[in-house]
Design a protein around this motif. Structure first.
Motif, PDB file in Angstrom:
ATOM      1  N   THR A  35       0.833  -1.201   0.000  1.00 52.34           N
ATOM      2  CA  THR A  35       0.000   0.000   0.000  1.00 52.34           C
ATOM      3  C   THR A  35       0.867   1.250   0.000  1.00 52.34           C
ATOM      4  OG1 THR A  35      -1.716  -1.185   1.236  1.00 52.34           O
ATOM      5  CG2 THR A  35      -1.842   1.218   1.224  1.00 52.34           C
ATOM      6  N   TYR A  36       1.937   1.225   0.785  1.00 48.04           N
ATOM      7  CA  TYR A  36       2.862   2.352   0.816  1.00 48.04           C
ATOM      8  C   TYR A  36       3.510   2.560  -0.552  1.00 48.04           C
ATOM      9  CZ  TYR A  36       7.600   4.238   1.160  1.00 48.04           C
ATOM     10  OH  TYR A  36       8.769   4.908   0.917  1.00 48.04           O
ATOM     11  N   LEU A  37       3.962   1.481  -1.200  1.00 43.46           N
ATOM     12  CA  LEU A  37       4.593   1.603  -2.509  1.00 43.46           C
ATOM     13  C   LEU A  37       3.611   2.156  -3.538  1.00 43.46           C
ATOM     14  CD1 LEU A  37       6.686  -1.696  -2.751  1.00 43.46           C
ATOM     15  CD2 LEU A  37       7.511   0.605  -2.238  1.00 43.46           C
ATOM     16  N   GLU A  38       2.364   1.683  -3.477  1.00 41.53           N
ATOM     17  CA  GLU A  38       1.354   2.184  -4.412  1.00 41.53           C
ATOM     18  C   GLU A  38       1.095   3.672  -4.188  1.00 41.53           C
ATOM     19  OE1 GLU A  38      -1.875  -0.389  -3.587  1.00 41.53           O
ATOM     20  OE2 GLU A  38      -1.010  -2.123  -4.630  1.00 41.53           O
ATOM     21  N   ALA A  39       1.020   4.078  -2.903  1.00 36.79           N
ATOM     22  CA  ALA A  39       0.811   5.498  -2.604  1.00 36.79           C
ATOM     23  C   ALA A  39       1.992   6.324  -3.085  1.00 36.79           C
ATOM     24  CB  ALA A  39       0.601   5.679  -1.099  1.00 36.79           C
ATOM     25  N   ARG A  40       3.188   5.826  -2.894  1.00 34.20           N
ATOM     26  CA  ARG A  40       4.374   6.536  -3.353  1.00 34.20           C
ATOM     27  C   ARG A  40       4.382   6.667  -4.869  1.00 34.20           C
ATOM     28  NH1 ARG A  40      10.298   4.090  -2.163  1.00 34.20           N
ATOM     29  NH2 ARG A  40       9.706   2.850  -3.972  1.00 34.20           N
ATOM     30  N   GLN A  41       3.952   5.603  -5.552  1.00 30.97           N
ATOM     31  CA  GLN A  41       3.899   5.641  -7.005  1.00 30.97           C
ATOM     32  C   GLN A  41       2.869   6.646  -7.493  1.00 30.97           C
ATOM     33  OE1 GLN A  41       6.002   4.097  -8.902  1.00 30.97           O
ATOM     34  NE2 GLN A  41       5.108   4.603 -10.887  1.00 30.97           N
ATOM     35  N   ARG A  42       1.703   6.682  -6.828  1.00 26.55           N
ATOM     36  CA  ARG A  42       0.666   7.645  -7.217  1.00 26.55           C
ATOM     37  C   ARG A  42       1.163   9.077  -7.049  1.00 26.55           C
ATOM     38  NH1 ARG A  42      -2.784   4.052  -4.499  1.00 26.55           N
ATOM     39  NH2 ARG A  42      -2.771   5.393  -2.658  1.00 26.55           N
ATOM     40  N   ILE A  43       1.875   9.321  -5.941  1.00 31.93           N
ATOM     41  CA  ILE A  43       2.416  10.656  -5.700  1.00 31.93           C
ATOM     42  C   ILE A  43       3.412  11.020  -6.791  1.00 31.93           C
ATOM     43  CG2 ILE A  43       3.843  12.026  -4.134  1.00 31.93           C
ATOM     44  CD1 ILE A  43       2.599  10.412  -1.818  1.00 31.93           C
ATOM     45  N   ALA A  44       4.246  10.049  -7.178  1.00 28.31           N
ATOM     46  CA  ALA A  44       5.263  10.315  -8.194  1.00 28.31           C
ATOM     47  C   ALA A  44       4.642  10.572  -9.565  1.00 28.31           C
ATOM     48  CB  ALA A  44       6.235   9.143  -8.269  1.00 28.31           C
ATOM     49  N   GLU A  45       3.515   9.890  -9.865  1.00 29.29           N
ATOM     50  CA  GLU A  45       2.922   9.997 -11.186  1.00 29.29           C
ATOM     51  C   GLU A  45       1.872  11.091 -11.286  1.00 29.29           C
ATOM     52  OE1 GLU A  45       1.382   6.137 -11.923  1.00 29.29           O
ATOM     53  OE2 GLU A  45       3.346   5.249 -12.372  1.00 29.29           O
ATOM     54  N   ALA A  46       1.395  11.592 -10.149  1.00 32.84           N
ATOM     55  CA  ALA A  46       0.332  12.590 -10.170  1.00 32.84           C
ATOM     56  C   ALA A  46       0.807  13.871 -10.827  1.00 32.84           C
ATOM     57  CB  ALA A  46      -0.131  12.870  -8.743  1.00 32.84           C
TER      58      ALA A  46
END
Length: 442
Positions: free
Chosen positions: A348-359
């Protein structure tokens, strides 16, 4: 050829190394206890044992499954052969001197030939630790609460990082991660009362028995024997009981009389875990508990922590362990001097980090990070200073990438450059966050 390449690297550096290895066109032989790394980069596993090397196809998870299947198969074949041998031996014993003596003699010759040429070896039993934290007293529902807490040393001019107000409830498992030197151990010692907060307060809940596993095992007395260390936890424990406990942690015979100062890192870790299992703690503070443990011991510890009925705060670079256990991930960002909370497991943390990076972000569109005129903050001087810092960091990152490409097989240089890359990348993200805050305020 890489021998434990992730030792002493923080997660950011390990992630960079992992990406580099996956993109590298050549072949690698990697000796590692990092299960998460092995899951992501290898396609063949060689298991070394006293019998030699056995080959498994696939990554670490595939190896675990295949190993279990092979062991079940070999175990079933061995048991079937032993049953056949017992039946033949019983027939021979009953008939060797009777009317069916000729048949018994024939069976005995065939059995002797089987024992000589086709006898299966007894399946090996792994000699590994047996960890059981036992039954523990129930704590209150609120285990940990912080108010305006800032981590650092009181005599320091600047803190390490600020913490949002937290409330940790019973049964949670928190993974605390961040770069080396970020202050993770200092945070644990602040919770233990060994280091005073730079500001704010920590409140521990009711009915807590705290158990602490120190990364450097500083709680062990070098002059004490292994047996002495166990008896410091419970002096009333009989020596025979202490020996039985230590046997579960692979200390048998004269090894219990060895002084702590001559033990290896892995052996000291097992002593510390044995003491922790004896304490009956219902709130575990664990600082790199899998360091120096082999993979079978890591698996046993993982299983023991997974069934632990209390609360766990875990500092670790072991992503596999975090992925299995964590219900929250707390991330320290030194450049922003902050701790961020991600509710959920490591994925979940990795997915959140990825969303932040791609947003899509309100950031400069070009590599020069120029702000659109309508987003100019109120402080042009501060904005320009941040932009200049961003440009410097980008140039330094480009230089590090170039040096990494030139490093080749110089593993020490790769490790140092990887750590530097992670530091620069984190600093760059922090500067971008500052720029975005200035843009919003403007």
């Amino acid at each position: 050829i890489l021998d434990e390449p992730t030792n002493h690297l923080d997660i950011a550096a390990v992630e960079w190394l992992e990406g580099w290895l996956r993109e590298r066109p050549g072949a690698e032989v990697v000796v590692s206890h990092d299960r998460y790394l092995l899951d992501r980069i290898v396609d063949t596993v060689w298991e070394l044992s006293l019998k030699g090397i056995e080959t498994y196809r696939g990554n670490y998870s595939a190896y675990v499954q295949q190993r279990a299947e092979r062991r079940r198969y070999h175990g079933a074949r061995y048991r079937a052969q032993q049953d056949h041998i017992r039946r033949e031996q019983e027939y021979i014993r009953r008939n060797i001197a009777g009317q069916n003596a000729r048949q018994a003699q024939g069976r005995r010759k065939r059995l002797e030939r089987l024992m000589r040429e086709q006898a299966l070896a007894r399946p090996e039993v792994d000699r590994t630790v047996r960890i059981d934290f036992g039954r523990v007293d129930r704590s209150g529902d609120c285990v940990l609460e912080t108010r305006e807490l800032v981590i650092g040393y009181p005599d320091s001019d600047e803190p390490l990082f600020e913490i949002p107000d937290l409330m940790l409830t019973r049964g949670e498992c928190v993974a605390l991660i961040g770069p080396n030197g970020a202050g993770k151990t200092t945070f644990l010692k602040t919770l233990l009362g060994e280091v005073q907060p730079w500001a704010g307060e920590v409140r521990l809940g009711a009915s807590l028995q705290v158990g602490y596993f120190a990364q450097a095992h500083e709680g062990l007395v070098p002059e004490n024997t292994v047996l002495d260390e166990i008896l410091t936890v419970n002096p009333k424990l009989k020596r025979s009981q202490a020996r039985n406990l230590l046997a579960r942690f692979l200390f048998t015979g004269d090894t219990v009389d060895r002084p702590v100062e001559v033990l290896s890192g892995g052996e000291r870790g097992r002593v510390a875990l044995a003491k922790l299992a004896l304490e009956g703690a219902n709130f575990l503070l664990l600082d790199e508990p899998t360091n120096h443990l082999d993979i079978p011991s890591q698996e046993v510890l993982e299983e023991a922590l997974g069934t632990f009925p209390g609360t766990i705060l875990l500092v670790s670079h072991d992503r596999y362990l975090i992925d299995v256990l964590a219900t929250q991930v707390w991330v320290i960002t030194p450049e922003a001097r902050a701790l961020k909370v991600f509710v959920g497991g490591y994925k979940t943390y990795l997915e959140a980090r990825q969303r932040i990076a791609e947003a899509p972000k309100a950031r400069p569109a070009s590599r020069n990070r120029r702000c659109p005129a309508e987003m100019h903050p109120k402080s042009p001087v501060e904005r320009r200073a941040v932009e200049a810092r961003i440009e410097v960091l980008e140039n330094e990152l480009s230089q590090v990438v170039h040096e990494l490409e030139q490093a080749g097989d110089d593993l020490e240089q790769v490790r140092l450059l990887g750590s530097r890359y992670a530091e620069l990348e984190a600093d760059l993200e922090a500067q971008i966050a500052i720029w975005e805050r200035l843009a919003r305020d403007g």
